[in-house]
Design an enzyme around this catalytic site. Structure first.
Site, PDB file in Angstrom:
ATOM      1  N   LYS A  12      -2.965  -3.317   4.851  1.00 19.86           N
ATOM      2  CA  LYS A  12      -2.874  -4.681   5.413  1.00 19.86           C
ATOM      3  C   LYS A  12      -1.553  -4.839   6.178  1.00 19.86           C
ATOM      4  CE  LYS A  12      -6.079  -6.200   1.929  1.00 19.86           C
ATOM      5  NZ  LYS A  12      -6.614  -7.255   1.088  1.00 19.86           N
ATOM      6  N   HIS A  98     -13.181  -6.898   8.197  1.00 18.76           N
ATOM      7  CA  HIS A  98     -12.580  -7.264   6.903  1.00 18.76           C
ATOM      8  C   HIS A  98     -12.635  -8.787   6.745  1.00 18.76           C
ATOM      9  CE1 HIS A  98      -9.728  -7.801   3.668  1.00 18.76           C
ATOM     10  NE2 HIS A  98      -9.909  -6.535   3.378  1.00 18.76           N
ATOM     11  N   GLU A 100     -10.550 -10.795   5.743  1.00 16.60           N
ATOM     12  CA  GLU A 100      -9.345 -11.483   6.233  1.00 16.60           C
ATOM     13  C   GLU A 100      -9.401 -11.685   7.743  1.00 16.60           C
ATOM     14  OE1 GLU A 100      -6.624  -8.839   4.258  1.00 16.60           O
ATOM     15  OE2 GLU A 100      -7.237  -9.711   2.344  1.00 16.60           O
ATOM     16  N   GLU A 168     -16.841  -5.978  -0.382  1.00 15.97           N
ATOM     17  CA  GLU A 168     -15.629  -6.596  -0.924  1.00 15.97           C
ATOM     18  C   GLU A 168     -15.889  -8.081  -1.168  1.00 15.97           C
ATOM     19  OE1 GLU A 168     -11.968  -4.112   0.362  1.00 15.97           O
ATOM     20  OE2 GLU A 168     -12.324  -5.590   1.916  1.00 15.97           O
ATOM     21  N   GLY A 174      -7.377  -9.337  -4.027  1.00 16.50           N
ATOM     22  CA  GLY A 174      -6.009  -9.751  -4.363  1.00 16.50           C
ATOM     23  C   GLY A 174      -5.914 -10.756  -5.500  1.00 16.50           C
ATOM     24  N   SER A 214      -9.512  -5.904  -5.885  1.00 21.71           N
ATOM     25  CA  SER A 214      -8.797  -5.721  -7.153  1.00 21.71           C
ATOM     26  C   SER A 214      -9.141  -4.425  -7.874  1.00 21.71           C
ATOM     27  CB  SER A 214      -9.012  -6.931  -8.071  1.00 21.71           C
ATOM     28  OG  SER A 214      -8.445  -8.089  -7.480  1.00 21.71           O
TER      29      SER A 214
HETATM   30  P1  13P Z   1      -7.021  -5.730  -3.140  1.00 23.54           P
HETATM   31  O1  13P Z   1      -7.244  -4.324  -3.639  1.00 23.54           O
HETATM   32  O2  13P Z   1      -5.567  -6.063  -2.976  1.00 23.54           O
HETATM   33  O3  13P Z   1      -7.793  -6.720  -3.923  1.00 23.54           O
HETATM   34  O4  13P Z   1      -7.611  -5.773  -1.647  1.00 23.54           O
HETATM   35  C1  13P Z   1      -8.870  -5.270  -1.397  1.00 23.54           C
HETATM   36  C2  13P Z   1      -9.062  -5.215   0.069  1.00 23.54           C
HETATM   37  O5  13P Z   1      -9.147  -6.257   0.715  1.00 23.54           O
HETATM   38  C3  13P Z   1      -9.150  -3.892   0.694  1.00 23.54           C
HETATM   39  O6  13P Z   1      -9.583  -3.985   2.002  1.00 23.54           O
END
Ligand code: 13P
Length: 253
Positions: A12, A98, A100, A168, A174, A214
């Site tokens: 990220k 993703h 995000e 995901e 997170g 996570s």
């Molecule tokens: P985390 O492992 O921090 O939960 O993030 C997962 C993620 O978004 C991987 O692309």
């Protein structure tokens, strides 16, 4: 059906040159020492670190990926990076869609499909991310949402060789929360069915479906042992060499 496990680290928006290089070198070193030899390992640093990370992992089996790309191969798109540029730089993979980016940049399934199509044309492998929000899960819409995201964001040139799906759940990213192993297996199995509908049974059987959200050393073994889980897309835990390599070591043969 044997699918080669893929453990991918999504850094990220983290890392500056000095610590990023040290981290990439650390991953390369630990992967060399790891007992688990036959799994693919990928790191996806931010754009600014790709060149330095490439040098840092040189000579190791760790592969390089980016976190996003534009859908055009070149042209007037200020601030964007094309898949051809990523290929030129030495990337093997690019993550698209993703959650995000879907949230921060309003990316739609249609846009993600265009990015993935063009990245494949440029010779990259794509990791296409899907997953439901907490509200959608509470409304029992997980399968429906994931199905629509696959139908809409997996492009027509996708095959098992050039495409990986990452499931995901947005609420698991997170947060330290994860679905139960049964829930993960149910969603992954349903993703494979949708892929079969879209790209044929042969592609569906061979396509890798990663779990992300996570994932950490304490839960990786259980999640990675599931029949339809072919690896992990790891955020936070990929920023710690020891955690990332512990996840690699706990992946199934
Ligand atoms: P985390 O492992 O921090 O939960 O993030 C997962 C993620 O978004 C991987 O692309």
């Amino acid at each position: 059906m044997v699918r080669k496990t893929l453990i991918a680290g999504n850094w990220k928006m983290n890392g500056h040159i000095e610590d990023g290089v040290a981290h990439a070198k650390g991953v390369a070193l630990e992967v060399k020492k790891a007992a688990r030899k036959d799994c693919e390992v990928l790191i996806c640093p931010p754009f600014t670190l790709l060149m330095a990370a490439k040098k840092a992992i040189k000579g190791s089996k760790v592969q390089l990926g980016a976190q996003d790309c534009h859908f055009d191969l070149k042209g007037a798109h200020t601030g964007d990076i094309s898949p051809l540029m990523l290929k030129d730089l030495g990337c093997q993979y690019v993550i698209v869609g993703h959650s995000e980016r879907r949230t921060d940049h309003g990316e739609t399934n249609e846009l993600i499909a265009k990015k993935a199509y063009s990245a494949i044309e440029a010779g990259l492998k794509v990791i296409i991310c899907i997953g439901e929000t907490e509200k959608e899960r509470d409304e029992n819409k997980t399968i429906e949402v994931c199905t629509a995201q696959i139908m809409g964001s997996v492009p027509s040139n996708s095959t098992a060789q050039n495409t990986v799906i990452a499931y995901e759940p947005v609420w698991a990213i997170g947060t330290g929360k994860t679905p139960t192993a049964e829930d993960v297996e149910e969603v992954h199995a349903s993703i494979r069915k949708v892929i079969a509908k879209k790209l044929g049974r042969a592609n569906a059987n061979k396509m890798r479906i990663l779990y992300g959200g996570s994932m950490k050393p304490s839960n990786a073994k259980e999640l990675l042992a599931l029949e339809d889980v072919d690896g992990g897309l790891i955020g936070g835990a990929s920023l710690k060499v020891a955690d990332f390599t512990a996840i690699i070591e706990s992946s199934k043969q």
